[in-house]
Scaffold this motif. Sequence first.
Motif, PDB file in Angstrom:
ATOM      1  N   GLU B 131      44.427  40.693  38.268  1.00 59.83           N
ATOM      2  CA  GLU B 131      44.245  41.430  36.981  1.00 59.83           C
ATOM      3  C   GLU B 131      43.822  42.148  36.747  1.00 59.83           C
ATOM      4  OE1 GLU B 131      45.438  37.752  34.222  1.00 59.83           O
ATOM      5  OE2 GLU B 131      46.150  39.349  32.525  1.00 59.83           O
ATOM      6  N   ASN B 132      43.770  43.465  35.782  1.00 58.42           N
ATOM      7  CA  ASN B 132      42.778  44.119  35.411  1.00 58.42           C
ATOM      8  C   ASN B 132      43.583  44.587  33.900  1.00 58.42           C
ATOM      9  OD1 ASN B 132      41.440  46.410  34.141  1.00 58.42           O
ATOM     10  ND2 ASN B 132      41.936  47.622  35.458  1.00 58.42           N
ATOM     11  N   PRO B 133      42.881  43.415  33.123  1.00 60.82           N
ATOM     12  CA  PRO B 133      43.273  43.886  31.496  1.00 60.82           C
ATOM     13  C   PRO B 133      42.364  44.619  31.310  1.00 60.82           C
ATOM     14  CG  PRO B 133      41.711  41.752  31.758  1.00 60.82           C
ATOM     15  CD  PRO B 133      42.112  42.426  33.142  1.00 60.82           C
ATOM     16  N   VAL B 134      41.737  45.990  31.304  1.00 63.57           N
ATOM     17  CA  VAL B 134      41.378  46.655  30.587  1.00 63.57           C
ATOM     18  C   VAL B 134      42.044  48.124  31.358  1.00 63.57           C
ATOM     19  CG1 VAL B 134      39.067  48.441  30.821  1.00 63.57           C
ATOM     20  CG2 VAL B 134      38.525  45.353  30.918  1.00 63.57           C
ATOM     21  N   PHE B 140      43.293  43.569  44.643  1.00 63.75           N
ATOM     22  CA  PHE B 140      44.207  42.562  45.346  1.00 63.75           C
ATOM     23  C   PHE B 140      42.733  41.650  46.261  1.00 63.75           C
ATOM     24  CE2 PHE B 140      43.788  46.701  47.560  1.00 63.75           C
ATOM     25  CZ  PHE B 140      43.133  46.607  49.172  1.00 63.75           C
ATOM     26  N   LYS B 141      43.539  41.319  46.236  1.00 62.33           N
ATOM     27  CA  LYS B 141      43.104  40.145  47.494  1.00 62.33           C
ATOM     28  C   LYS B 141      43.779  39.876  48.687  1.00 62.33           C
ATOM     29  CE  LYS B 141      42.276  35.001  48.441  1.00 62.33           C
ATOM     30  NZ  LYS B 141      42.528  33.468  47.910  1.00 62.33           N
ATOM     31  N   VAL B 142      43.027  40.366  49.303  1.00 59.48           N
ATOM     32  CA  VAL B 142      43.764  39.840  51.374  1.00 59.48           C
ATOM     33  C   VAL B 142      43.065  39.007  51.897  1.00 59.48           C
ATOM     34  CG1 VAL B 142      44.209  40.759  53.273  1.00 59.48           C
ATOM     35  CG2 VAL B 142      44.371  42.479  51.390  1.00 59.48           C
ATOM     36  N   ALA B 143      43.444  38.252  52.639  1.00 63.16           N
ATOM     37  CA  ALA B 143      42.717  36.705  53.719  1.00 63.16           C
ATOM     38  C   ALA B 143      41.964  36.710  52.313  1.00 63.16           C
ATOM     39  CB  ALA B 143      42.104  36.983  54.372  1.00 63.16           C
ATOM     40  N   ASN B 144      40.308  36.282  53.171  1.00 59.09           N
ATOM     41  CA  ASN B 144      39.384  36.171  51.756  1.00 59.09           C
ATOM     42  C   ASN B 144      38.834  37.268  50.814  1.00 59.09           C
ATOM     43  OD1 ASN B 144      38.315  36.837  53.977  1.00 59.09           O
ATOM     44  ND2 ASN B 144      36.500  35.401  54.276  1.00 59.09           N
ATOM     45  N   VAL B 145      39.352  38.395  51.245  1.00 60.83           N
ATOM     46  CA  VAL B 145      38.144  39.378  50.303  1.00 60.83           C
ATOM     47  C   VAL B 145      39.377  40.007  49.219  1.00 60.83           C
ATOM     48  CG1 VAL B 145      37.989  41.575  50.798  1.00 60.83           C
ATOM     49  CG2 VAL B 145      37.938  40.479  52.715  1.00 60.83           C
ATOM     50  N   HIS B 146      38.864  40.046  48.077  1.00 60.96           N
ATOM     51  CA  HIS B 146      38.552  39.840  46.991  1.00 60.96           C
ATOM     52  C   HIS B 146      38.297  41.779  46.755  1.00 60.96           C
ATOM     53  CE1 HIS B 146      38.267  35.930  46.898  1.00 60.96           C
ATOM     54  NE2 HIS B 146      39.594  35.399  46.249  1.00 60.96           N
ATOM     55  N   VAL B 147      39.926  42.839  46.464  1.00 59.47           N
ATOM     56  CA  VAL B 147      38.818  44.533  46.327  1.00 59.47           C
ATOM     57  C   VAL B 147      39.214  44.508  44.752  1.00 59.47           C
ATOM     58  CG1 VAL B 147      39.784  46.137  46.639  1.00 59.47           C
ATOM     59  CG2 VAL B 147      39.994  44.118  48.813  1.00 59.47           C
ATOM     60  N   MET B 148      38.133  45.224  44.094  1.00 61.77           N
ATOM     61  CA  MET B 148      37.930  45.500  42.595  1.00 61.77           C
ATOM     62  C   MET B 148      37.290  46.458  42.337  1.00 61.77           C
ATOM     63  SD  MET B 148      36.719  41.526  41.934  1.00 61.77           S
ATOM     64  CE  MET B 148      35.049  40.991  42.950  1.00 61.77           C
ATOM     65  N   ALA B 149      37.699  47.012  41.311  1.00 60.80           N
ATOM     66  CA  ALA B 149      37.449  48.418  40.952  1.00 60.80           C
ATOM     67  C   ALA B 149      35.309  48.847  40.452  1.00 60.80           C
ATOM     68  CB  ALA B 149      37.227  48.964  39.510  1.00 60.80           C
ATOM     69  N   GLY B 150      34.877  49.199  40.362  1.00 59.74           N
ATOM     70  CA  GLY B 150      33.621  49.922  40.333  1.00 59.74           C
ATOM     71  C   GLY B 150      33.068  50.294  39.197  1.00 59.74           C
ATOM     72  N   VAL B 151      33.986  50.896  38.062  1.00 57.76           N
ATOM     73  CA  VAL B 151      33.539  50.900  37.034  1.00 57.76           C
ATOM     74  C   VAL B 151      33.528  49.638  36.350  1.00 57.76           C
ATOM     75  CG1 VAL B 151      34.164  52.013  34.633  1.00 57.76           C
ATOM     76  CG2 VAL B 151      35.464  53.251  36.055  1.00 57.76           C
ATOM     77  N   PRO B 152      32.283  49.279  35.513  1.00 54.28           N
ATOM     78  CA  PRO B 152      32.076  48.073  35.212  1.00 54.28           C
ATOM     79  C   PRO B 152      32.269  46.830  34.474  1.00 54.28           C
ATOM     80  CG  PRO B 152      29.648  49.379  35.376  1.00 54.28           C
ATOM     81  CD  PRO B 152      31.043  50.387  35.553  1.00 54.28           C
ATOM     82  N   ALA B 153      33.441  47.722  33.522  1.00 54.27           N
ATOM     83  CA  ALA B 153      33.530  47.310  32.452  1.00 54.27           C
ATOM     84  C   ALA B 153      35.038  46.430  33.327  1.00 54.27           C
ATOM     85  CB  ALA B 153      34.408  48.611  31.501  1.00 54.27           C
ATOM     86  N   VAL B 154      35.590  47.211  33.782  1.00 55.14           N
ATOM     87  CA  VAL B 154      36.654  46.862  35.084  1.00 55.14           C
ATOM     88  C   VAL B 154      36.458  46.250  35.924  1.00 55.14           C
ATOM     89  CG1 VAL B 154      38.468  47.391  36.469  1.00 55.14           C
ATOM     90  CG2 VAL B 154      38.537  48.278  34.305  1.00 55.14           C
ATOM     91  N   PHE B 155      35.055  46.171  36.400  1.00 53.39           N
ATOM     92  CA  PHE B 155      34.986  44.684  37.618  1.00 53.39           C
ATOM     93  C   PHE B 155      34.690  44.007  37.208  1.00 53.39           C
ATOM     94  CE2 PHE B 155      31.224  43.089  40.145  1.00 53.39           C
ATOM     95  CZ  PHE B 155      31.933  43.295  40.891  1.00 53.39           C
ATOM     96  N   GLU B 156      33.989  44.046  35.412  1.00 53.46           N
ATOM     97  CA  GLU B 156      33.468  42.455  35.480  1.00 53.46           C
ATOM     98  C   GLU B 156      34.974  42.128  34.940  1.00 53.46           C
ATOM     99  OE1 GLU B 156      30.033  42.758  31.947  1.00 53.46           O
ATOM    100  OE2 GLU B 156      29.091  44.576  33.918  1.00 53.46           O
ATOM    101  N   ALA B 157      36.323  42.422  34.489  1.00 53.30           N
ATOM    102  CA  ALA B 157      36.866  41.672  34.160  1.00 53.30           C
ATOM    103  C   ALA B 157      37.554  40.985  35.117  1.00 53.30           C
ATOM    104  CB  ALA B 157      37.481  42.806  33.744  1.00 53.30           C
ATOM    105  N   MET B 158      37.232  41.999  36.280  1.00 53.37           N
ATOM    106  CA  MET B 158      38.360  41.474  37.464  1.00 53.37           C
ATOM    107  C   MET B 158      37.356  40.111  38.457  1.00 53.37           C
ATOM    108  SD  MET B 158      39.695  44.586  39.953  1.00 53.37           S
ATOM    109  CE  MET B 158      40.842  45.915  39.310  1.00 53.37           C
ATOM    110  N   VAL B 159      36.555  40.049  38.261  1.00 54.12           N
ATOM    111  CA  VAL B 159      35.591  39.036  38.430  1.00 54.12           C
ATOM    112  C   VAL B 159      35.846  37.862  37.281  1.00 54.12           C
ATOM    113  CG1 VAL B 159      33.241  38.208  38.127  1.00 54.12           C
ATOM    114  CG2 VAL B 159      33.582  40.411  39.123  1.00 54.12           C
ATOM    115  N   ALA B 160      36.081  38.077  36.622  1.00 50.23           N
ATOM    116  CA  ALA B 160      36.523  36.705  35.453  1.00 50.23           C
ATOM    117  C   ALA B 160      37.902  36.115  35.481  1.00 50.23           C
ATOM    118  CB  ALA B 160      36.774  37.657  33.887  1.00 50.23           C
TER     119      ALA B 160
END
Lengths: 240, 240
Positions: B131-134, B140-160
């Motif tokens: 989910e990207n609330p921003v 997305f997640k494939v196997a054990n890999v979580h693929v997230m954005a580079g823009v810090p505000a979006v990255f941080e939201a995805m980590v959360a």
Amino acid sequence: MPNPSAAMLVIGDEILSGRTRDSNMYHLANELNRHGVDLKEVRVVSDDKDAIVAAVKHLSASFDVVFTSGGIGPTHDDITADSVAEAFELPIDVRDDARALLVKHWESRGVELTEARMRMARIPDGATLIENPVSIAPGFKVANVHVMAGVPAVFEAMVASVLPTITGGQPLMSQTLRIERGEGEIAGPLGALAKEYPDLSIGSYPYQQNGVFGANIVIRGTDGAQIDAAMTKLSDLFPA
Amino acid sequence: MPNPSAAMLVIGDEILSGRTRDSNMYHLANELNRHGVDLKEVRVVSDDKDAIVAAVKHLSASFDVVFTSGGIGPTHDDITADSVAEAFELPIDVRDDARALLVKHWESRGVELTEARMRMARIPDGATLIENPVSIAPGFKVANVHVMAGVPAVFEAMVASVLPTITGGQPLMSQTLRIERGEGEIAGPLGALAKEYPDLSIGSYPYQQNGVFGANIVIRGTDGAQIDAAMTKLSDLFPA
């Protein structure tokens, strides 16, 4: 001729634990860019001998020059010098030239020559010393690997000592245009522009500020006239 | 049981060229540390498919969880999703669930559904959306890999969004003592203390400030009482 390629290996639990925010990578990236050396990969590993040995071997074989940062002090967790020696299967011990530098520096200041301090004179056989004008304890170079300190002031001084010994290529130039539109709107025309200028690298770096999305478009290359021409087209495509 | 191990892959020429100073690594390192996940390695590679594929394969096989940052936007230089699909030999195309999220978000705002924007709905078969609330475009997640954005505000939201789905171990606790003496003086007693407490990690991080050398000694572990005991001994060894 393409620019030489480089990799950096940052050794330090303090970065991986989030305690310290790295600054050496940022510094080195800028210095190499100015010097015409292309930084292609950075790895950060923990204070773990196997991890350091594996990374040094791989990066040394894959890139023209390698720079390491961290783990060459006198404490028990400083294992970089021994790990690099192991990676190149070189003997390592306190070396006379490095010891002489330290003794001269410390004796003049009345600093005791502890066994721990002498660890900083451990240098692999055949390595070239890297000058440390800040705190004297030297870095060293083995094959294409430059082993440097992690304290930013010392790291930066060592980078300054080392860079003139590396033959750089053409400095990469860049121009940036800030476009206050979402990347989705920019992407189509930008992709076409990138195809039109295959010698340039055109990157889109999105940002979000006060709820507004935009992107910084960075055009990089070694031919200033070509960058100017592409930038003019870009500005025409997206007038402010 | 030991804490799960993690690696991070940062994708982006803008970090390697020195244009941008990374903040996602620093953020993730702190979040993982608090969550009881040990970040063991970080790699930064350029916007190059072969480099991304090789790094994803290696890190996915070597660590319990992997997080990537960058390269999932709509522009021509955003090649992370396709590279991750290739690493896992999965088909990738615009996927209905991701497209539906984007269409709903954009239609309500009158944003045009360009082909470029639709690239952000390219998700490998079988991947779970992140989910990207921003800005809605999902990771997305494939196997054990979580693929997230580079823009810090979006990255941080995805980590959360992601962290609660990962079973962490015991949060690592730490205490720091700042000692205004050179590491050479600290090293001997510190090494002995490290041997006395094999379950703790004792790191020495030298600094230089106004020409004075000192070190921050950080004692880390999961047993607070043991950290307290070691810290008391350390303070006795080096009274302020």
